[in-house]
Design a protein around this motif. Sequence first.
Motif, PDB file in Angstrom:
ATOM      1  N   ILE A 119       0.875  -1.171   0.000  1.00 14.43           N
ATOM      2  CA  ILE A 119       0.000   0.000   0.000  1.00 14.43           C
ATOM      3  C   ILE A 119       0.913   1.222   0.000  1.00 14.43           C
ATOM      4  O   ILE A 119       1.719   1.404   0.901  1.00 14.43           O
ATOM      5  N   GLN A 120       0.780   2.044  -1.044  1.00 16.70           N
ATOM      6  CA  GLN A 120       1.706   3.161  -1.230  1.00 16.70           C
ATOM      7  C   GLN A 120       1.038   4.493  -0.876  1.00 16.70           C
ATOM      8  O   GLN A 120      -0.076   4.765  -1.328  1.00 16.70           O
ATOM      9  N   PRO A 121       1.717   5.333  -0.084  1.00 14.77           N
ATOM     10  CA  PRO A 121       1.186   6.690   0.134  1.00 14.77           C
ATOM     11  C   PRO A 121       1.477   7.535  -1.104  1.00 14.77           C
ATOM     12  O   PRO A 121       2.537   7.421  -1.708  1.00 14.77           O
ATOM     13  N   LEU A 122       0.510   8.371  -1.490  1.00 16.06           N
ATOM     14  CA  LEU A 122       0.682   9.226  -2.663  1.00 16.06           C
ATOM     15  C   LEU A 122       0.557  10.715  -2.346  1.00 16.06           C
ATOM     16  O   LEU A 122       1.156  11.544  -3.009  1.00 16.06           O
ATOM     17  N   HIS A 123      -0.239  11.047  -1.336  1.00 11.85           N
ATOM     18  CA  HIS A 123      -0.488  12.472  -1.076  1.00 11.85           C
ATOM     19  C   HIS A 123      -1.120  12.643   0.304  1.00 11.85           C
ATOM     20  O   HIS A 123      -1.814  11.756   0.786  1.00 11.85           O
ATOM     21  N   SER A 124      -0.888  13.804   0.914  1.00 10.92           N
ATOM     22  CA  SER A 124      -1.493  14.136   2.210  1.00 10.92           C
ATOM     23  C   SER A 124      -2.159  15.500   2.111  1.00 10.92           C
ATOM     24  O   SER A 124      -1.551  16.459   1.630  1.00 10.92           O
ATOM     25  N   VAL A 125      -3.439  15.563   2.543  1.00 10.25           N
ATOM     26  CA  VAL A 125      -4.206  16.818   2.474  1.00 10.25           C
ATOM     27  C   VAL A 125      -4.784  17.122   3.854  1.00 10.25           C
ATOM     28  O   VAL A 125      -5.917  16.753   4.161  1.00 10.25           O
ATOM     29  N   HIS A 126      -3.995  17.744   4.715  1.00 13.50           N
ATOM     30  CA  HIS A 126      -4.441  18.222   6.024  1.00 13.50           C
ATOM     31  C   HIS A 126      -5.024  17.101   6.900  1.00 13.50           C
ATOM     32  O   HIS A 126      -4.366  16.603   7.796  1.00 13.50           O
ATOM     33  N   ASP A 127      -6.295  16.718   6.665  1.00 13.74           N
ATOM     34  CA  ASP A 127      -6.918  15.687   7.498  1.00 13.74           C
ATOM     35  C   ASP A 127      -7.179  14.417   6.696  1.00 13.74           C
ATOM     36  O   ASP A 127      -8.010  13.607   7.092  1.00 13.74           O
ATOM     37  N   ALA A 128      -6.479  14.240   5.588  1.00 11.85           N
ATOM     38  CA  ALA A 128      -6.719  13.083   4.727  1.00 11.85           C
ATOM     39  C   ALA A 128      -5.399  12.530   4.201  1.00 11.85           C
ATOM     40  O   ALA A 128      -4.447  13.274   3.964  1.00 11.85           O
ATOM     41  N   LEU A 129      -5.381  11.211   4.022  1.00 11.39           N
ATOM     42  CA  LEU A 129      -4.222  10.531   3.453  1.00 11.39           C
ATOM     43  C   LEU A 129      -4.664   9.805   2.190  1.00 11.39           C
ATOM     44  O   LEU A 129      -5.663   9.085   2.196  1.00 11.39           O
ATOM     45  N   CYS A 130      -3.949  10.047   1.109  1.00 15.73           N
ATOM     46  CA  CYS A 130      -4.249   9.400  -0.178  1.00 15.73           C
ATOM     47  C   CYS A 130      -3.163   8.391  -0.510  1.00 15.73           C
ATOM     48  O   CYS A 130      -2.005   8.544  -0.111  1.00 15.73           O
ATOM     49  N   GLY A 131      -3.545   7.370  -1.275  1.00 16.01           N
ATOM     50  CA  GLY A 131      -2.567   6.375  -1.694  1.00 16.01           C
ATOM     51  C   GLY A 131      -3.187   5.408  -2.675  1.00 16.01           C
ATOM     52  O   GLY A 131      -4.262   5.637  -3.223  1.00 16.01           O
ATOM     53  N   GLN A 132      -2.509   4.307  -2.903  1.00  9.91           N
ATOM     54  CA  GLN A 132      -3.033   3.276  -3.791  1.00  9.91           C
ATOM     55  C   GLN A 132      -2.630   1.895  -3.281  1.00  9.91           C
ATOM     56  O   GLN A 132      -1.610   1.741  -2.603  1.00  9.91           O
ATOM     57  N   PHE A 133      -3.471   0.897  -3.591  1.00 13.63           N
ATOM     58  CA  PHE A 133      -3.167  -0.478  -3.204  1.00 13.63           C
ATOM     59  C   PHE A 133      -3.586  -1.410  -4.342  1.00 13.63           C
ATOM     60  O   PHE A 133      -4.457  -1.073  -5.158  1.00 13.63           O
ATOM     61  N   PRO A 134      -2.970  -2.619  -4.420  1.00 11.60           N
ATOM     62  CA  PRO A 134      -3.311  -3.556  -5.492  1.00 11.60           C
ATOM     63  C   PRO A 134      -4.771  -3.990  -5.401  1.00 11.60           C
ATOM     64  O   PRO A 134      -5.272  -4.303  -4.312  1.00 11.60           O
ATOM     65  N   ILE A 135      -5.452  -4.000  -6.534  1.00 14.41           N
ATOM     66  CA  ILE A 135      -6.853  -4.416  -6.559  1.00 14.41           C
ATOM     67  C   ILE A 135      -6.998  -5.836  -6.024  1.00 14.41           C
ATOM     68  O   ILE A 135      -7.965  -6.156  -5.322  1.00 14.41           O
ATOM     69  N   SER A 136      -6.004  -6.668  -6.288  1.00 16.97           N
ATOM     70  CA  SER A 136      -6.059  -8.066  -5.840  1.00 16.97           C
ATOM     71  C   SER A 136      -5.954  -8.205  -4.329  1.00 16.97           C
ATOM     72  O   SER A 136      -6.281  -9.258  -3.774  1.00 16.97           O
ATOM     73  N   ARG A 137      -5.518  -7.138  -3.638  1.00 12.32           N
ATOM     74  CA  ARG A 137      -5.364  -7.200  -2.170  1.00 12.32           C
ATOM     75  C   ARG A 137      -6.349  -6.257  -1.482  1.00 12.32           C
ATOM     76  O   ARG A 137      -6.103  -5.787  -0.370  1.00 12.32           O
ATOM     77  N   THR A 138      -7.489  -5.988  -2.109  1.00  8.02           N
ATOM     78  CA  THR A 138      -8.415  -4.958  -1.613  1.00  8.02           C
ATOM     79  C   THR A 138      -8.878  -5.216  -0.184  1.00  8.02           C
ATOM     80  O   THR A 138      -8.802  -4.339   0.686  1.00  8.02           O
ATOM     81  N   GLU A 139      -9.365  -6.417   0.101  1.00  3.59           N
ATOM     82  CA  GLU A 139      -9.909  -6.703   1.432  1.00  3.59           C
ATOM     83  C   GLU A 139      -8.842  -6.536   2.504  1.00  3.59           C
ATOM     84  O   GLU A 139      -9.077  -5.932   3.557  1.00  3.59           O
ATOM     85  N   TRP A 140      -7.651  -7.038   2.244  1.00  2.00           N
ATOM     86  CA  TRP A 140      -6.549  -6.909   3.196  1.00  2.00           C
ATOM     87  C   TRP A 140      -6.163  -5.438   3.362  1.00  2.00           C
ATOM     88  O   TRP A 140      -5.938  -4.958   4.480  1.00  2.00           O
ATOM     89  N   ALA A 141      -6.112  -4.702   2.249  1.00  2.00           N
ATOM     90  CA  ALA A 141      -5.695  -3.300   2.292  1.00  2.00           C
ATOM     91  C   ALA A 141      -6.681  -2.447   3.079  1.00  2.00           C
ATOM     92  O   ALA A 141      -6.277  -1.589   3.881  1.00  2.00           O
ATOM     93  N   VAL A 142      -7.974  -2.666   2.872  1.00  3.91           N
ATOM     94  CA  VAL A 142      -8.983  -1.901   3.600  1.00  3.91           C
ATOM     95  C   VAL A 142      -8.848  -2.144   5.106  1.00  3.91           C
ATOM     96  O   VAL A 142      -8.922  -1.217   5.915  1.00  3.91           O
ATOM     97  N   GLY A 143      -8.606  -3.392   5.487  1.00  2.00           N
ATOM     98  CA  GLY A 143      -8.401  -3.708   6.896  1.00  2.00           C
ATOM     99  C   GLY A 143      -7.173  -3.016   7.464  1.00  2.00           C
ATOM    100  O   GLY A 143      -7.183  -2.530   8.608  1.00  2.00           O
ATOM    101  N   LYS A 144      -6.107  -2.965   6.667  1.00  3.78           N
ATOM    102  CA  LYS A 144      -4.878  -2.317   7.107  1.00  3.78           C
ATOM    103  C   LYS A 144      -5.065  -0.811   7.295  1.00  3.78           C
ATOM    104  O   LYS A 144      -4.581  -0.220   8.264  1.00  3.78           O
ATOM    105  N   ILE A 145      -5.755  -0.181   6.357  1.00  6.29           N
ATOM    106  CA  ILE A 145      -5.983   1.269   6.455  1.00  6.29           C
ATOM    107  C   ILE A 145      -6.782   1.583   7.708  1.00  6.29           C
ATOM    108  O   ILE A 145      -6.487   2.543   8.435  1.00  6.29           O
ATOM    109  N   ARG A 146      -7.789   0.762   7.996  1.00  8.57           N
ATOM    110  CA  ARG A 146      -8.558   0.956   9.234  1.00  8.57           C
ATOM    111  C   ARG A 146      -7.649   0.828  10.456  1.00  8.57           C
ATOM    112  O   ARG A 146      -7.748   1.607  11.408  1.00  8.57           O
TER     113      ARG A 146
END
Length: 462
Positions: free
Chosen positions: A397-424
């Motif tokens: 999961i790669q960070p791409l940008h930060s906007v004050h109260d938000a963090l943007c990034g990207q993760f592999p579509i094949s790892r979506t469920e795992w990535a969503v859990g990690k972000i939480r």
Amino acid sequence: NAHMAAMSPAQRQHYEFNMSLIPALQFMSLRGIRYDQAANDLKKSEVHAKMKELQMACETHAGGQINLNSPKQMTELLYRKLGLEPQYKVEKGRKTNKLTADSDAMLKLVVKAKTAVHPFLSCALAWKKLEGVRKQLEITTDHDGRVRCAYNLVGAETGRLSCSGSVTGSGTNLQTIMKENRQFYCADPGYHFFQCDLEGADGWTVAAHAASLGDPTMIEDYYAKLKPAKVIALMHVVGPHVNDLSRAELKTLLKQTEIPDHIYAICKVVQHGSSYGMGANRMSENLLEKSFKKSADSSILSVPPADCKRIQALFFKRYPGVLAWQRWVEQQLFRGRTLGSASGHIRTFFGRSGDQQTLKAALAHEPQANTTYATNLAMQKLWLDPENRTEDGSLIIQPLHSVHDALCGQFPISRTEWAVGKIREWFNNPIRIGNEQILIPFEGGYGPTWLDTDEKYRIGEI
């Protein structure tokens, strides 16, 4: 060594935390974001055509050529030729004798119009709005089709990150990109673009301090998932007597009551403006400016200061602890001229004690500082989590940008469920505010572009 010796343990902790973020910020600056240049160019040509049409309309109503970006020409036209009421610059909260003809001045002229709005104003404001869109569409990419930016880790006095164009020559301040232009910022092939925002972050700090000073109403509303602005809107629509209802009754009544979007928008501005010492006149102006910037059709929301004052009275009726917190902040400025925050960051205020501008800056400080800290904690966790690394050390999961109260990034579509859990997991960051241990909730989403993070699949909250 001299700097280290001068730091308290809390300040040292804040410094070392910031240092730990530098690799993640360097990664984002180097990685950049894939940009859809073809779609951008198509939108830019449409905007240019519309601006040209509006320029011709403006010149027709002005009776000759006019440079809409020339303060001299605009003040001459508006106040001498058209005879409209002169508008003056406001500096440090005080009106000066300098004429201004910027967008804010024209917005005020629209509101003050006793008869029909002069057609020049309507056309000029529409042109100005499109000019803001056009400037962001003039963005340049690097040779690999990516947009990059540079970050200053502590670019603001509150400890917020600031952003600017990249040293590579591409990009701009990506923290100010309009929502409609986020469609051009894309995830890499095989990835989802995500954004996670802290929800009501500034309000949680105010609520925690109010609770520490004896009024837990706002923080208990937050814990019950009742947004203060929604409650104030309900009091405005139904009547102040709803303040006596239980939270269960308030929730039921909110489901049964239709609250117009513009009323909720007003109550949000009143909530935060009242917390930070904003007067009714400035709230009215703030609503005017925000509605113009965010509307899709240059429509505006004109709210008389008297209406803002009435809603402000409802706010303080339900949340009197906010006034107690404001008095507490004022006392801190008189005693030591410093304010701390959850990260250990201590800010010294050099303005005169009792000065309203200094007090307003102080009131806005900790909420912003805590918001930044909570967001940066999530970024730090993303970067340091060993489970977020492949065998060769690359980020999943790669960070791409930060906007004050938000963090943007990207993760592999094949790892979506795992990535969503990690972000939480990474946004699960309780911080100490006043006497309270607060876990600021968040919301987010993901999709093919930055724009889709607001509309597509939800990341949800803890």
